[in-house]
Design a protein around this motif. Structure first.
Motif, PDB file in Angstrom:
ATOM      1  N   TYR A 187       0.847  -1.182   0.000  1.00 33.94           N
ATOM      2  CA  TYR A 187       0.000   0.000   0.000  1.00 33.94           C
ATOM      3  C   TYR A 187       0.889   1.240   0.000  1.00 33.94           C
ATOM      4  O   TYR A 187       2.087   1.168   0.252  1.00 33.94           O
ATOM      5  CB  TYR A 187      -0.886   0.043   1.254  1.00 33.94           C
ATOM      6  CG  TYR A 187      -1.771  -1.165   1.421  1.00 33.94           C
ATOM      7  CD1 TYR A 187      -3.000  -1.240   0.787  1.00 33.94           C
ATOM      8  CD2 TYR A 187      -1.384  -2.233   2.234  1.00 33.94           C
ATOM      9  CE1 TYR A 187      -3.814  -2.347   0.945  1.00 33.94           C
ATOM     10  CE2 TYR A 187      -2.199  -3.339   2.393  1.00 33.94           C
ATOM     11  CZ  TYR A 187      -3.407  -3.384   1.746  1.00 33.94           C
ATOM     12  OH  TYR A 187      -4.210  -4.482   1.903  1.00 33.94           O
ATOM     13  N   ARG A 188       0.268   2.378  -0.245  1.00 30.73           N
ATOM     14  CA  ARG A 188       0.924   3.673  -0.086  1.00 30.73           C
ATOM     15  C   ARG A 188       0.089   4.466   0.897  1.00 30.73           C
ATOM     16  O   ARG A 188      -1.145   4.386   0.871  1.00 30.73           O
ATOM     17  CB  ARG A 188       1.035   4.408  -1.412  1.00 30.73           C
ATOM     18  CG  ARG A 188       2.003   3.724  -2.360  1.00 30.73           C
ATOM     19  CD  ARG A 188       2.724   4.737  -3.223  1.00 30.73           C
ATOM     20  NE  ARG A 188       3.755   4.089  -4.003  1.00 30.73           N
ATOM     21  CZ  ARG A 188       5.029   4.075  -3.652  1.00 30.73           C
ATOM     22  NH1 ARG A 188       5.421   4.671  -2.558  1.00 30.73           N
ATOM     23  NH2 ARG A 188       5.919   3.487  -4.413  1.00 30.73           N
ATOM     24  N   TRP A 189       0.752   5.221   1.775  1.00 32.08           N
ATOM     25  CA  TRP A 189       0.040   5.959   2.807  1.00 32.08           C
ATOM     26  C   TRP A 189       0.655   7.334   3.019  1.00 32.08           C
ATOM     27  O   TRP A 189       1.815   7.559   2.693  1.00 32.08           O
ATOM     28  CB  TRP A 189       0.034   5.187   4.125  1.00 32.08           C
ATOM     29  CG  TRP A 189       1.381   5.057   4.776  1.00 32.08           C
ATOM     30  CD1 TRP A 189       2.341   4.134   4.485  1.00 32.08           C
ATOM     31  CD2 TRP A 189       1.919   5.872   5.817  1.00 32.08           C
ATOM     32  NE1 TRP A 189       3.440   4.317   5.279  1.00 32.08           N
ATOM     33  CE2 TRP A 189       3.209   5.390   6.112  1.00 32.08           C
ATOM     34  CE3 TRP A 189       1.445   6.961   6.528  1.00 32.08           C
ATOM     35  CZ2 TRP A 189       4.016   5.957   7.089  1.00 32.08           C
ATOM     36  CZ3 TRP A 189       2.252   7.526   7.507  1.00 32.08           C
ATOM     37  CH2 TRP A 189       3.524   7.012   7.779  1.00 32.08           C
ATOM     38  N   ARG A 190      -0.167   8.234   3.543  1.00 32.11           N
ATOM     39  CA  ARG A 190       0.328   9.540   3.967  1.00 32.11           C
ATOM     40  C   ARG A 190      -0.559  10.042   5.096  1.00 32.11           C
ATOM     41  O   ARG A 190      -1.739   9.704   5.186  1.00 32.11           O
ATOM     42  CB  ARG A 190       0.386  10.538   2.831  1.00 32.11           C
ATOM     43  CG  ARG A 190      -0.931  11.109   2.421  1.00 32.11           C
ATOM     44  CD  ARG A 190      -0.752  12.201   1.398  1.00 32.11           C
ATOM     45  NE  ARG A 190      -2.065  12.633   0.935  1.00 32.11           N
ATOM     46  CZ  ARG A 190      -2.247  13.533   0.018  1.00 32.11           C
ATOM     47  NH1 ARG A 190      -1.221  14.096  -0.565  1.00 32.11           N
ATOM     48  NH2 ARG A 190      -3.454  13.877  -0.329  1.00 32.11           N
ATOM     49  N   PHE A 191       0.031  10.847   5.951  1.00 35.07           N
ATOM     50  CA  PHE A 191      -0.671  11.445   7.079  1.00 35.07           C
ATOM     51  C   PHE A 191      -0.598  12.953   6.948  1.00 35.07           C
ATOM     52  O   PHE A 191       0.465  13.509   6.684  1.00 35.07           O
ATOM     53  CB  PHE A 191      -0.033  11.004   8.400  1.00 35.07           C
ATOM     54  CG  PHE A 191      -0.592  11.729   9.589  1.00 35.07           C
ATOM     55  CD1 PHE A 191      -1.873  11.463  10.034  1.00 35.07           C
ATOM     56  CD2 PHE A 191       0.143  12.689  10.237  1.00 35.07           C
ATOM     57  CE1 PHE A 191      -2.391  12.140  11.116  1.00 35.07           C
ATOM     58  CE2 PHE A 191      -0.354  13.372  11.311  1.00 35.07           C
ATOM     59  CZ  PHE A 191      -1.632  13.091  11.763  1.00 35.07           C
ATOM     60  N   VAL A 192      -1.738  13.611   7.123  1.00 39.74           N
ATOM     61  CA  VAL A 192      -1.806  15.067   7.083  1.00 39.74           C
ATOM     62  C   VAL A 192      -2.474  15.525   8.365  1.00 39.74           C
ATOM     63  O   VAL A 192      -3.606  15.124   8.663  1.00 39.74           O
ATOM     64  CB  VAL A 192      -2.606  15.560   5.852  1.00 39.74           C
ATOM     65  CG1 VAL A 192      -2.719  17.071   5.863  1.00 39.74           C
ATOM     66  CG2 VAL A 192      -1.957  15.077   4.572  1.00 39.74           C
ATOM     67  N   ALA A 193      -1.767  16.347   9.143  1.00 39.13           N
ATOM     68  CA  ALA A 193      -2.324  16.887  10.381  1.00 39.13           C
ATOM     69  C   ALA A 193      -3.038  18.195  10.081  1.00 39.13           C
ATOM     70  O   ALA A 193      -2.536  19.029   9.331  1.00 39.13           O
ATOM     71  CB  ALA A 193      -1.214  17.120  11.400  1.00 39.13           C
ATOM     72  N   GLY A 194      -4.211  18.364  10.656  1.00 39.22           N
ATOM     73  CA  GLY A 194      -4.982  19.585  10.477  1.00 39.22           C
ATOM     74  C   GLY A 194      -5.212  20.261  11.814  1.00 39.22           C
ATOM     75  O   GLY A 194      -4.764  19.791  12.859  1.00 39.22           O
ATOM     76  N   ALA A 195      -5.926  21.360  11.797  1.00 39.42           N
ATOM     77  CA  ALA A 195      -6.197  22.106  13.027  1.00 39.42           C
ATOM     78  C   ALA A 195      -7.132  21.339  13.955  1.00 39.42           C
ATOM     79  O   ALA A 195      -6.984  21.398  15.175  1.00 39.42           O
ATOM     80  CB  ALA A 195      -6.790  23.467  12.690  1.00 39.42           C
ATOM     81  N   GLU A 196      -8.094  20.625  13.397  1.00 32.41           N
ATOM     82  CA  GLU A 196      -9.078  19.903  14.207  1.00 32.41           C
ATOM     83  C   GLU A 196      -8.778  18.416  14.335  1.00 32.41           C
ATOM     84  O   GLU A 196      -9.070  17.811  15.351  1.00 32.41           O
ATOM     85  CB  GLU A 196     -10.476  20.089  13.609  1.00 32.41           C
ATOM     86  CG  GLU A 196     -10.929  21.531  13.568  1.00 32.41           C
ATOM     87  CD  GLU A 196     -11.060  22.144  14.949  1.00 32.41           C
ATOM     88  OE1 GLU A 196     -11.458  21.432  15.888  1.00 32.41           O
ATOM     89  OE2 GLU A 196     -10.736  23.337  15.086  1.00 32.41           O
ATOM     90  N   GLN A 197      -8.250  17.818  13.281  1.00 30.06           N
ATOM     91  CA  GLN A 197      -7.944  16.386  13.298  1.00 30.06           C
ATOM     92  C   GLN A 197      -6.938  16.064  12.213  1.00 30.06           C
ATOM     93  O   GLN A 197      -6.701  16.856  11.315  1.00 30.06           O
ATOM     94  CB  GLN A 197      -9.209  15.553  13.080  1.00 30.06           C
ATOM     95  CG  GLN A 197      -9.750  15.605  11.671  1.00 30.06           C
ATOM     96  CD  GLN A 197     -10.974  14.719  11.502  1.00 30.06           C
ATOM     97  OE1 GLN A 197     -11.516  14.214  12.460  1.00 30.06           O
ATOM     98  NE2 GLN A 197     -11.403  14.527  10.278  1.00 30.06           N
ATOM     99  N   GLY A 198      -6.347  14.890  12.312  1.00 27.00           N
ATOM    100  CA  GLY A 198      -5.444  14.411  11.279  1.00 27.00           C
ATOM    101  C   GLY A 198      -6.160  13.412  10.385  1.00 27.00           C
ATOM    102  O   GLY A 198      -7.172  12.824  10.774  1.00 27.00           O
ATOM    103  N   THR A 199      -5.624  13.227   9.186  1.00 32.30           N
ATOM    104  CA  THR A 199      -6.211  12.267   8.254  1.00 32.30           C
ATOM    105  C   THR A 199      -5.115  11.363   7.712  1.00 32.30           C
ATOM    106  O   THR A 199      -4.108  11.836   7.196  1.00 32.30           O
ATOM    107  CB  THR A 199      -6.903  12.993   7.078  1.00 32.30           C
ATOM    108  OG1 THR A 199      -7.874  13.885   7.599  1.00 32.30           O
ATOM    109  CG2 THR A 199      -7.564  12.004   6.152  1.00 32.30           C
TER     110      THR A 199
END
Length: 100
Positions: free
Chosen positions: A20-32
């Motif tokens: 698989y390929r994955w990435r994490f993006v942190a935001g102001a309210e939650q991460g995805t």
């Protein structure tokens, strides 16, 4: 049309016999956390992580930071998604999941 061998911001991970390929993006309210099957089209796994937020976007929020999103965390998220009904080889819209 062929899929690109590299996707911007995605890291490769092997879980069982599948890649698989994955990435994490942190935001102001939650991460995805986004997980896609490598080398073929299929259903994406979108994992909402409400505890994983960017501390630079909300410096007044003094809650303790959760554990970092590392490959072992991603493997557990993939396993949880598969148990919940995510089918990476099936076409269709994203499979949404929330983990706390």
């Amino acid at each position: 049309m062929a899929h690109p061998t590299k996707r911007r911001g995605y890291r490769q991970i092997v879980c069982g016999a599948h890649t698989y390929r994955w990435r994490f993006v942190a935001g102001a309210e939650q991460g995805t956390l986004t997980v896609v099957p490598d080398g073929r089209s299929g259903q994406r796994l979108l994992v909402a992580l409400p505890d994983h937020r960017d501390p630079w976007l909300r410096p007044w929020d003094v809650r303790p930071l959760p554990a970092p999103v590392i490959p072992s965390f991603v493997v557990r998220a993939i396993a949880h998604g598969l148990e919940a009904g995510w089918s990476p080889q099936a076409p269709g819209g994203p499979f949404r999941l929330a983990l706390t």
